[in-house]
Scaffold this motif. Sequence first.
Motif, PDB file in Angstrom:
ATOM      1  N   CYS A 175       0.821  -1.207   0.000  1.00  0.00           N
ATOM      2  CA  CYS A 175       0.000   0.000   0.000  1.00  0.00           C
ATOM      3  C   CYS A 175       0.863   1.269   0.000  1.00  0.00           C
ATOM      4  CB  CYS A 175      -0.911  -0.028   1.222  1.00  0.00           C
ATOM      5  SG  CYS A 175      -2.008   1.361   1.302  1.00  0.00           S
ATOM      6  N   ALA A 176       0.597   2.164  -0.969  1.00  0.00           N
ATOM      7  CA  ALA A 176       1.361   3.407  -1.046  1.00  0.00           C
ATOM      8  C   ALA A 176       0.523   4.617  -0.649  1.00  0.00           C
ATOM      9  CB  ALA A 176       1.894   3.593  -2.465  1.00  0.00           C
ATOM     10  N   LYS A 230      -4.344  -6.769   7.830  1.00  0.00           N
ATOM     11  CA  LYS A 230      -3.655  -5.527   7.477  1.00  0.00           C
ATOM     12  C   LYS A 230      -2.437  -5.400   8.363  1.00  0.00           C
ATOM     13  CE  LYS A 230      -8.073  -3.349   6.484  1.00  0.00           C
ATOM     14  NZ  LYS A 230      -9.157  -2.534   7.063  1.00  0.00           N
ATOM     15  N   ILE A 231      -1.301  -5.096   7.762  1.00  0.00           N
ATOM     16  CA  ILE A 231      -0.091  -4.939   8.568  1.00  0.00           C
ATOM     17  C   ILE A 231       0.225  -3.452   8.708  1.00  0.00           C
ATOM     18  CG2 ILE A 231       2.374  -5.427   8.737  1.00  0.00           C
ATOM     19  CD1 ILE A 231       1.875  -8.031   7.283  1.00  0.00           C
ATOM     20  N   PHE A 232       0.081  -2.962   9.939  1.00  0.00           N
ATOM     21  CA  PHE A 232       0.457  -1.582  10.248  1.00  0.00           C
ATOM     22  C   PHE A 232       1.841  -1.600  10.888  1.00  0.00           C
ATOM     23  CE2 PHE A 232      -3.445   0.827   9.584  1.00  0.00           C
ATOM     24  CZ  PHE A 232      -4.418  -0.159   9.563  1.00  0.00           C
ATOM     25  N   ASP A 233       2.550  -0.501  10.824  1.00  0.00           N
ATOM     26  CA  ASP A 233       3.841  -0.356  11.506  1.00  0.00           C
ATOM     27  C   ASP A 233       4.765  -1.531  11.223  1.00  0.00           C
ATOM     28  OD1 ASP A 233       2.912   1.999  12.802  1.00  0.00           O
ATOM     29  OD2 ASP A 233       1.823   0.718  14.225  1.00  0.00           O
ATOM     30  N   TYR A 234       4.895  -1.845   9.956  1.00  0.00           N
ATOM     31  CA  TYR A 234       5.697  -2.999   9.574  1.00  0.00           C
ATOM     32  C   TYR A 234       7.157  -2.839   9.987  1.00  0.00           C
ATOM     33  CZ  TYR A 234       8.412  -6.062   6.537  1.00  0.00           C
ATOM     34  OH  TYR A 234       9.308  -6.978   6.064  1.00  0.00           O
ATOM     35  N   VAL A 235       7.711  -3.914  10.603  1.00  0.00           N
ATOM     36  CA  VAL A 235       9.160  -3.984  10.798  1.00  0.00           C
ATOM     37  C   VAL A 235       9.609  -5.301  10.214  1.00  0.00           C
ATOM     38  CG1 VAL A 235      10.351  -2.766  12.655  1.00  0.00           C
ATOM     39  CG2 VAL A 235       8.410  -4.242  13.196  1.00  0.00           C
ATOM     40  N   GLY A 236      10.587  -5.276   9.349  1.00  0.00           N
ATOM     41  CA  GLY A 236      11.038  -6.519   8.747  1.00  0.00           C
ATOM     42  C   GLY A 236      11.898  -6.222   7.544  1.00  0.00           C
ATOM     43  N   LEU A 237      12.093  -7.253   6.739  1.00  0.00           N
ATOM     44  CA  LEU A 237      13.079  -7.162   5.667  1.00  0.00           C
ATOM     45  C   LEU A 237      12.506  -6.643   4.356  1.00  0.00           C
ATOM     46  CD1 LEU A 237      14.583 -10.665   6.460  1.00  0.00           C
ATOM     47  CD2 LEU A 237      15.558  -8.446   7.102  1.00  0.00           C
ATOM     48  N   LYS A 238      11.194  -6.758   4.190  1.00  0.00           N
ATOM     49  CA  LYS A 238      10.581  -6.358   2.920  1.00  0.00           C
ATOM     50  C   LYS A 238      10.598  -4.841   2.751  1.00  0.00           C
ATOM     51  CE  LYS A 238       8.795 -10.162   0.971  1.00  0.00           C
ATOM     52  NZ  LYS A 238       9.739 -10.965   1.740  1.00  0.00           N
ATOM     53  N   ARG A 239      10.615  -4.449   1.490  1.00  0.00           N
ATOM     54  CA  ARG A 239      10.578  -3.027   1.203  1.00  0.00           C
ATOM     55  C   ARG A 239       9.136  -2.548   1.230  1.00  0.00           C
ATOM     56  NH1 ARG A 239       9.156  -0.465  -3.139  1.00  0.00           N
ATOM     57  NH2 ARG A 239       9.809   1.690  -3.422  1.00  0.00           N
ATOM     58  N   LYS A 240       8.883  -1.438   1.936  1.00  0.00           N
ATOM     59  CA  LYS A 240       7.550  -0.855   1.939  1.00  0.00           C
ATOM     60  C   LYS A 240       7.425   0.076   0.733  1.00  0.00           C
ATOM     61  CE  LYS A 240       7.703   0.900   6.277  1.00  0.00           C
ATOM     62  NZ  LYS A 240       7.117   1.474   7.511  1.00  0.00           N
ATOM     63  N   ALA A 241       6.210   0.457   0.403  1.00  0.00           N
ATOM     64  CA  ALA A 241       6.017   1.434  -0.666  1.00  0.00           C
ATOM     65  C   ALA A 241       6.639   2.762  -0.238  1.00  0.00           C
ATOM     66  CB  ALA A 241       4.525   1.618  -0.928  1.00  0.00           C
ATOM     67  N   ASN A 242       7.017   3.570  -1.159  1.00  0.00           N
ATOM     68  CA  ASN A 242       7.609   4.891  -0.906  1.00  0.00           C
ATOM     69  C   ASN A 242       8.951   4.815  -0.179  1.00  0.00           C
ATOM     70  OD1 ASN A 242       5.070   5.719  -1.814  1.00  0.00           O
ATOM     71  ND2 ASN A 242       4.305   5.836   0.296  1.00  0.00           N
ATOM     72  N   GLN A 243       9.521   3.607  -0.099  1.00  0.00           N
ATOM     73  CA  GLN A 243      10.783   3.469   0.617  1.00  0.00           C
ATOM     74  C   GLN A 243      11.892   3.304  -0.415  1.00  0.00           C
ATOM     75  OE1 GLN A 243      10.956   0.015   3.164  1.00  0.00           O
ATOM     76  NE2 GLN A 243      11.120   1.302   4.981  1.00  0.00           N
ATOM     77  N   ILE A 244      13.053   3.864  -0.131  1.00  0.00           N
ATOM     78  CA  ILE A 244      14.145   3.739  -1.103  1.00  0.00           C
ATOM     79  C   ILE A 244      14.842   2.386  -0.919  1.00  0.00           C
ATOM     80  CG2 ILE A 244      16.243   4.802  -2.012  1.00  0.00           C
ATOM     81  CD1 ILE A 244      15.229   7.368  -0.424  1.00  0.00           C
TER      82      ILE A 244
END
Length: 564
Positions: A468-469, A550-564
């Motif tokens: 989700c972006a 729904k995953i809020f406040d994700y912490v982990g290895l995957k790249r989130k949207a809008n993340q470099i």
Amino acid sequence: MELRNYQKSAVQSVISHFKESNESAVLTLPTGAGKSLIISKLSQLANNRVLVLAHVKELVEQNSQKFKYYGLNYSIFSASLNQKNSSAKVVFGTVQSVAKNLSNFNQKISLLIIDECHRVGKEKNSEYLKIINYFRLKNRRLKILGLTATPYRTDLGWIYKYHYNGYIQSEKQTPFSKCIFDLPISKLIREGYLSTPIQVNPPKDRYNFNTEDDLYNYESLNKQIEQSPRITKAIIEHLKKIAEERLGVMIFASSIQHASEIHTYLGNESYLITGNTSLSDREAIISGFKNQNKKFLINVSVLTTGFDAPHVDLIAILRKTESVSLYQQIVGRGLRLHPKKTNCIVIDYAANNHDIFQPEIGKKPKNPNVKIVQVQCPICGFQNLFWGILDPHENIIEHYGRKCKGININQNKNEQCSHYFKSKECPQCGGTNDIAARTCSNCNFQLIDHDNILKKAYDLSNQDVFVCAGITYSSAKNGIFLTYHDENGQEFTEITPQIHTEAFHEFFKPYFSNQKIQNFSDFEKYFSFMKYPDFLILEKRKLKWVIIHKIFDYVGLKRKANQI
Ligand SMILES: [Zn+2]
Ligand SMILES: [Zn+2]
């Protein structure tokens, strides 16, 4: 009537407990320990009014008969015994009759004794709780004592929280507070108050239950047994041979059909009691069996409590049971003393593999190799009993214990030892948490492993991950349309629950940290404060995709949207 030594100890433990505390208490006594004698003695010793409850009239009769010996005044309140008298200082009653006629009990009582107290459930409107609440209102220092042979229920867990040996039995809410006396069946046998059980291994022909299925599920078990009539027949042939030298045989069957099948193999030598047997037939059958008119009595889980035929010297178990204490109760049917018997043979055709003398320690893990192991806590030194696995030299390879059950007394309050044998560390504050915890007990941080959830969703063909972006919205008839957008221009729309409902408010809780959202204008006003989920887990239901997580406040290895 002289009490046995352990009965005196049980009575003494009740007196000492209630001298110091109004917390409800439990006596754990195996079948054959003489519960009704202990109940009578306590009723006799009580200074004020006593009410003794039981769920069936047979127990009301049994308990009041023992009390009669003291020559003191008592009355019976039970519709099925045609007596509704609440006037005496000591009243013996059935739960149903008392709960329906509480207005007949005008005076306060000081002691409420509940026989077979594992039946006290957690339902708010149960008859037991109705009675307890009624008498508590009249006397807030009401003492409540329960007696049972089975303090652990496979559906609800332990019925008490603390054990007098200094440990916590249950971290959940329990109907009773503390077990104050716990008598092992082995002690009764050793001291000659019960007959010695002899476990005989069944021959090859026995039920080979498919362990993949849920054996404690009535339906699947029944199916397996119906598919093996040849085995049931062979088992009964074997049983008949063993029974030749025996006085009385009780057979515990899995289902009504199963019991009827056994009945056809044994014919005229056997009685059959199921849940469908009428009360009058049942009484006739039981007295016929006690008079030894027929040797075999087949039943389906109706004679596990309150039934007493001392001549029984062979117990045949043809059903599965998950609960050790239920198993022990079944065996207990054959342990009464009788002048013509020297022991009781127990044959477990259903391969339950429970130990007759094993203490109940709670739900057994599915692993067939588990045994009870003793694990010392490195912090408080308490010796915990857990399910575990041993190597050939009896060293513990692993155990299923999570938290130490030891109690530390801190400023007169019982506090559970804080040591975890298996723990999960909080990535935010570093605190230790139970291995199954979903949020950190220290800082409320979400401890669910997000990457695991994502990996599973990527792997499954009927699930998908939406990265989700951003979110846009529009008003719907009674709710709000939320449209989630990803970086590639795809979108997914869902509709919220109806506005002004509890569900609507709950829905938005993870989206807003401080604002309470109850309608569309709240939502518009605070929209700029809203956080959006990093990932949506979608699942295909028929032809439609729905959001299952729904995953809020994700912490982990995957790249989130809008993340470099
Ligand atoms: Zn500890
Ligand atoms: Zn934390």
